[in-house]
Scaffold this motif. Sequence first.
Motif, mmCIF file in Angstrom:
data_model
loop_
_atom_site.group_PDB
_atom_site.id
_atom_site.type_symbol
_atom_site.label_atom_id
_atom_site.label_comp_id
_atom_site.label_asym_id
_atom_site.label_seq_id
_atom_site.Cartn_x
_atom_site.Cartn_y
_atom_site.Cartn_z
ATOM 1 N N LYS A 179 -1.767 65.517 28.940
ATOM 2 C CA LYS A 179 -3.076 65.481 29.569
ATOM 3 C C LYS A 179 -3.901 66.655 29.026
ATOM 4 C CE LYS A 179 -2.897 62.107 32.745
ATOM 5 N NZ LYS A 179 -1.621 61.496 32.413
ATOM 6 N N VAL A 180 -5.166 66.383 28.689
ATOM 7 C CA VAL A 180 -6.042 67.428 28.165
ATOM 8 C C VAL A 180 -7.389 67.369 28.880
ATOM 9 C CG1 VAL A 180 -4.970 67.510 25.876
ATOM 10 C CG2 VAL A 180 -6.867 65.918 26.295
ATOM 11 N N TYR A 181 -8.052 68.505 28.895
ATOM 12 C CA TYR A 181 -9.375 68.631 29.514
ATOM 13 C C TYR A 181 -10.407 68.689 28.404
ATOM 14 C CZ TYR A 181 -13.110 70.682 32.424
ATOM 15 O OH TYR A 181 -14.283 70.931 33.085
ATOM 16 N N VAL A 182 -11.448 67.855 28.489
ATOM 17 C CA VAL A 182 -12.467 67.797 27.430
ATOM 18 C C VAL A 182 -13.461 68.942 27.618
ATOM 19 C CG1 VAL A 182 -14.231 66.405 26.295
ATOM 20 C CG2 VAL A 182 -12.198 65.298 27.268
ATOM 21 N N LEU A 183 -13.428 69.886 26.680
ATOM 22 C CA LEU A 183 -14.320 71.035 26.739
ATOM 23 C C LEU A 183 -15.708 70.711 26.213
ATOM 24 C CD1 LEU A 183 -12.128 73.974 25.393
ATOM 25 C CD2 LEU A 183 -12.915 73.665 27.736
ATOM 26 N N GLU A 184 -15.738 70.085 25.026
ATOM 27 C CA GLU A 184 -17.029 69.875 24.343
ATOM 28 C C GLU A 184 -16.907 68.726 23.362
ATOM 29 O OE1 GLU A 184 -20.155 72.433 21.480
ATOM 30 O OE2 GLU A 184 -18.229 73.296 22.089
ATOM 31 N N VAL A 185 -17.980 67.966 23.210
ATOM 32 C CA VAL A 185 -18.044 66.897 22.218
ATOM 33 C C VAL A 185 -19.196 67.215 21.269
ATOM 34 C CG1 VAL A 185 -18.297 64.425 21.795
ATOM 35 C CG2 VAL A 185 -17.150 65.220 23.874
ATOM 36 N N ARG A 186 -18.861 67.405 19.993
ATOM 37 C CA ARG A 186 -19.867 67.752 18.995
ATOM 38 C C ARG A 186 -20.146 66.555 18.101
ATOM 39 N NH1 ARG A 186 -17.152 73.467 16.970
ATOM 40 N NH2 ARG A 186 -17.489 74.669 18.913
ATOM 41 N N ASN A 187 -21.416 66.363 17.770
ATOM 42 C CA ASN A 187 -21.804 65.248 16.902
ATOM 43 C C ASN A 187 -21.900 65.757 15.467
ATOM 44 O OD1 ASN A 187 -22.482 62.677 16.227
ATOM 45 N ND2 ASN A 187 -24.550 62.731 17.057
ATOM 46 N N GLU A 188 -20.768 65.733 14.746
ATOM 47 C CA GLU A 188 -20.704 66.224 13.376
ATOM 48 C C GLU A 188 -21.037 65.107 12.399
ATOM 49 O OE1 GLU A 188 -20.174 69.311 12.831
ATOM 50 O OE2 GLU A 188 -19.239 70.075 14.655
ATOM 51 N N ASN A 189 -21.318 65.503 11.138
ATOM 52 C CA ASN A 189 -21.650 64.512 10.106
ATOM 53 C C ASN A 189 -20.499 63.541 9.858
ATOM 54 O OD1 ASN A 189 -24.216 65.573 9.678
ATOM 55 N ND2 ASN A 189 -23.503 67.007 8.107
ATOM 56 N N ARG A 190 -19.280 64.041 9.958
ATOM 57 C CA ARG A 190 -18.113 63.182 9.707
ATOM 58 C C ARG A 190 -17.728 62.356 10.920
ATOM 59 N NH1 ARG A 190 -14.018 67.657 7.707
ATOM 60 N NH2 ARG A 190 -15.042 68.681 9.477
ATOM 61 N N GLY A 191 -18.457 62.544 12.013
ATOM 62 C CA GLY A 191 -18.151 61.823 13.243
ATOM 63 C C GLY A 191 -17.975 62.788 14.394
ATOM 64 N N PRO A 192 -17.860 62.276 15.613
ATOM 65 C CA PRO A 192 -17.723 63.150 16.783
ATOM 66 C C PRO A 192 -16.466 64.012 16.696
ATOM 67 C CG PRO A 192 -18.180 60.881 17.430
ATOM 68 C CD PRO A 192 -17.861 60.851 15.973
ATOM 69 N N GLN A 193 -16.603 65.271 17.072
ATOM 70 C CA GLN A 193 -15.452 66.163 17.181
ATOM 71 C C GLN A 193 -15.270 66.512 18.655
ATOM 72 O OE1 GLN A 193 -15.606 70.253 15.668
ATOM 73 N NE2 GLN A 193 -13.562 69.954 14.808
ATOM 74 N N VAL A 194 -14.100 66.193 19.185
ATOM 75 C CA VAL A 194 -13.816 66.414 20.601
ATOM 76 C C VAL A 194 -12.875 67.612 20.732
ATOM 77 C CG1 VAL A 194 -12.974 65.390 22.744
ATOM 78 C CG2 VAL A 194 -14.063 63.936 21.008
ATOM 79 N N LEU A 195 -13.368 68.671 21.376
ATOM 80 C CA LEU A 195 -12.562 69.862 21.607
ATOM 81 C C LEU A 195 -11.947 69.780 22.996
ATOM 82 C CD1 LEU A 195 -14.970 72.592 20.163
ATOM 83 C CD2 LEU A 195 -13.143 71.338 18.990
ATOM 84 N N VAL A 196 -10.634 69.935 23.069
ATOM 85 C CA VAL A 196 -9.928 69.785 24.343
ATOM 86 C C VAL A 196 -9.134 71.044 24.660
ATOM 87 C CG1 VAL A 196 -9.802 67.281 24.124
ATOM 88 C CG2 VAL A 196 -7.937 68.684 23.228
ATOM 89 N N SER A 197 -8.683 71.137 25.917
ATOM 90 C CA SER A 197 -7.990 72.336 26.378
ATOM 91 C C SER A 197 -6.819 71.976 27.294
ATOM 92 C CB SER A 197 -8.972 73.238 27.135
ATOM 93 O OG SER A 197 -8.300 74.343 27.731
ATOM 94 N N ARG A 198 -5.788 72.844 27.249
ATOM 95 C CA ARG A 198 -4.687 72.759 28.213
ATOM 96 C C ARG A 198 -4.705 73.969 29.146
ATOM 97 N NH1 ARG A 198 -0.994 69.107 29.652
ATOM 98 N NH2 ARG A 198 0.812 70.482 29.316
ATOM 99 N N THR A 199 -5.588 74.931 28.887
ATOM 100 C CA THR A 199 -5.604 76.166 29.668
ATOM 101 C C THR A 199 -6.748 76.226 30.673
ATOM 102 O OG1 THR A 199 -6.984 77.341 28.046
ATOM 103 C CG2 THR A 199 -4.595 77.428 27.720
ATOM 104 N N HIS A 200 -7.740 75.389 30.546
ATOM 105 C CA HIS A 200 -8.928 75.451 31.403
ATOM 106 C C HIS A 200 -8.572 75.125 32.857
ATOM 107 C CE1 HIS A 200 -12.995 74.689 32.880
ATOM 108 N NE2 HIS A 200 -13.448 75.263 31.776
ATOM 109 N N PRO A 201 -9.134 75.879 33.821
ATOM 110 C CA PRO A 201 -8.881 75.560 35.246
ATOM 111 C C PRO A 201 -9.281 74.138 35.608
ATOM 112 C CG PRO A 201 -9.949 77.704 35.026
ATOM 113 C CD PRO A 201 -9.973 77.086 33.667
#
Length: 361
Positions: A179-201
């Motif tokens: 299970k991961v928490y979605v921190l941020e979704v970036r719209n990059e030229n190569r496609g969306p980049q989804v940054l996730v976390s296991r440490t976020h409250p």
Amino acid sequence: MNADFIDALNALEKERGISKEVLISAIEAALISAYKRNYNSTGTVRAEIDPLTGEIRIFASKTVVDTVETPTVEISLENAKKINPLYEVGDVLEVEAKAKDFGRIAAQTAKQVVVQRIREAERGNIYEEYIEKENEILTAIVQHVEKGNVYVELGKTDGLLMSNETIPGETYENSERIKVYVLEVRNENRGPQVLVSRTHPGLVKRLFELEVPEIQSGIVQIKSIAREAGSRTKVSVYSTDPQIDAVGSCVGQRGARVERIVSELHNEKIDIIEYDNDSAIYIAKALSPAKVLMVYINEDEKAARVIVPDNQLSLAIGKEGQNARLAAKLTGWKIDIKSQSQAEDTMSSMAEAEDEEEAEE
């Protein structure tokens, strides 16, 4: 052929989730590009595709001149008058071209542009889908680990669990589900980049929401979370219904609910604390599992002095100060912890000082 063309567009719309209007727009752009490349044209070109019949028409704007020097953007007055006798030198008209005359190179160009536009539309759809998942929890499949960073699959796209967002000491195996928490979704030229976390409250918060129906319904509310990932988390909860035990709801029968969360977090300790509007009571509960004798509140400085039994001091402070640190973060108060004997010694010293001052007077 035109009927097959429209059928193909309808199929793409269903399979890829891209509207037919977007596809038609992409193909029109492709035809314009193909025309300009094939005829080395720098002029204005317009393409039309009938969404019902699939009929394709391409028009190039040309200026009426006496002597044509650049055929791609100019037309002779003689030929213009064949179209409409009213045309004069300097007028601009559209001349229809035939798509079938473009040749192999133009067709290849059109295909490339269509593919590119479809990819862009797909990336746009994926971005729009995942941007709505920011601050939410997802199930990820571990693909591989590289230099401490974990690359995961999130369904329609991939995610990145950076090394500083991984739980200390936690290892990840290929194809493992986490299970991961979605921190941020970036719209990059190569496609969306989804940054996730296991440490976020927020990961702990969402896990409780998944496991506890009373939280989903809003009867039990999570007031605050303080977390040191991989070690310990404190969660304060509150029930809007006096008949419902907030802590008991989160713990579950025989601890089943909280145990599932602890297991997902690889045995991270979780303290569930009942929130209280009385700051002194709340702070005392936040220092659990230590027992508290007294809490003195300084509202102006938002600071509290806590007195605990001598044998509870190390438990209240915690290993390397963790318990006190998490309690302060959970409540938002500065907390100074003293043992009962320390407090008594301080009081005695203060009393002696006052007696000395009175004697001097």
